[in-house]
Design an enzyme around this catalytic site. Structure first.
Site, short mmCIF file in Angstrom:
data_model
loop_
_atom_site.label_atom_id
_atom_site.label_comp_id
_atom_site.label_asym_id
_atom_site.label_seq_id
_atom_site.Cartn_x
_atom_site.Cartn_y
_atom_site.Cartn_z
N HIS A 241 0.66 -1.24 0.03
CA HIS A 241 -0.02 0.21 -0.03
C HIS A 241 1.04 1.17 0.19
CE1 HIS A 241 1.15 -0.33 4.24
NE2 HIS A 241 0.74 0.91 4.26
N ASP B 269 0.68 5.16 1.85
CA ASP B 269 -0.09 6.00 2.88
C ASP B 269 -1.06 6.90 2.61
OD1 ASP B 269 1.29 4.07 4.85
OD2 ASP B 269 2.79 5.62 4.95
N HIS C 20 4.70 0.18 0.15
CA HIS C 20 5.32 -0.60 1.13
C HIS C 20 4.56 -1.66 1.72
CE1 HIS C 20 3.58 2.92 3.21
NE2 HIS C 20 3.52 2.01 4.30
N ARG D 60 5.71 6.68 13.78
CA ARG D 60 5.41 7.21 12.35
C ARG D 60 4.76 8.33 12.31
NH1 ARG D 60 1.15 4.58 8.03
NH2 ARG D 60 0.18 6.20 8.57
C1 SIN Z 1 3.05 1.19 7.66
O1 SIN Z 1 2.49 0.54 6.83
O2 SIN Z 1 3.11 2.49 7.73
C2 SIN Z 1 3.93 0.56 8.61
C3 SIN Z 1 5.08 -0.06 8.06
C4 SIN Z 1 5.90 -1.06 9.07
O3 SIN Z 1 5.47 -1.00 10.17
O4 SIN Z 1 6.85 -1.51 8.53
#
Ligand code: SIN
Length: 279
Positions: free
Chosen positions: A99, A101, A255, A270
């Protein structure tokens, strides 16, 4: 001239940056070089950063204004920082689907700055895929077709009241289900707002269909693009340590958080950076 070193970690995307200590104020020249590296490599990594939440926020602001995520539990006292957490007894993680973000927003987040606070003894890597390379590898015929298309994106099916996470152990880590009202349409192929380079802009998590196509037609085309976009030669994989940071460009990457560390804790912080409308 800044003293930082930038080393690609794969043939596709991703570069590690050395010679930066974010516990000290970031020199303008270093900040400019880091932004340049992000533009060139789509995702950048730093290691060994012993920083406070305030320093994390200051680093994120060096890329642009922060946009607060509505659905992740924030870090106490720091609404700008979303917690990405999995406890040893929890089975589901956040983000184990390719996905990008906030694609459900009218102005999707430009980037994300993820800091590892606690990592499992093994596993818990994050994978990234280049949507520039994925687009560029398509035939000229399909590129021409995709450039005429627009796709719908939504937060409802992922974070809304009917979302499957409610029946799982993710429920304690997500919130504000009633705020999942975002439906938006973006071009299937975007021009990167800074570089003009084209990128595929659909993703398996938030894209719900192609405008003007029926669900079967949409599923067939999107299914092909999701398989194509995750081909290994478009990806890189990052192994975390406490204090590692990844900064990725949400307009040119997908990612995927690998959920292979059952029984162990993983805690990430994050911050997402504001973006612009995509064309
Ligand atoms: C996310 O999807 O923003 C998190 C990625 C992660 O925890 O590696």
């Amino acid at each position: 001239m800044s003293g930082i070193e930038i080393e690609p970690i794969a043939g596709s995307l991703g570069a590690e940056i050395r010679g930066v200590d974010l516990a000290r104020p970031l020199a303008d020249a270093d900040a400019a070089d880091i932004r340049g590296a992000l533009g060139q490599h789509s995702v950048i990594f730093l290691r060994g950063q012993k920083i406070t939440p305030e320093q994390h926020i200051a680093f994120a602001r060096s890329f642009g204004p922060i946009v607060v995520n509505r659905f992740f539990t924030p870090v106490d006292g720091h609404p700008e920082i979303a917690e990405v957490r999995k406890e040893p007894e929890q089975k589901r993680n956040i983000g184990d689907i390719w996905h990008t973000d906030h694609s459900y927003d009218e102005k999707p987040a430009m980037g994300s700055v993820l800091l590892a606070r606690e990592v499992p003894s093994r596993g818990g890597d994050t994978m990234f895929a280049s949507m520039h390379l994925a687009y560029e590898a398509l035939s000229d015929g399909l590129k021409r077709t995709l450039e005429t298309l627009r796709a719908r994106h939504s937060s409802r099916h992922v974070f809304g009241p009917e979302a499957p996470y409610h029946g799982s152990d993710l429920a304690s880590r997500l919130r504000n289900t009633e705020a999942a009202t975002q439906d938006v349409v973006h071009p299937v192929v975007i021009r990167h707002p800074d570089t003009g380079r084209k990128a595929l802009y659909v993703n398996r998590s938030f894209t719900t269909g192609i405008e003007g196509w029926n669900p079967d037609e949409s599923a067939a085309l999107l299914g092909f693009l999701y398989e194509h976009g995750s081909r290994p030669e478009f990806t890189c994989r990052f192994r975390w340590q406490p204090g590692s940071i990844a900064v990725w460009d949400n307009r040119s990457t997908w990612h995927y958080a690998v959920n292979d560390y059952q029984g162990e804790r993983r805690l990430m912080h994050r911050i997402t950076i504001e973006g612009v409308a995509l064309q």
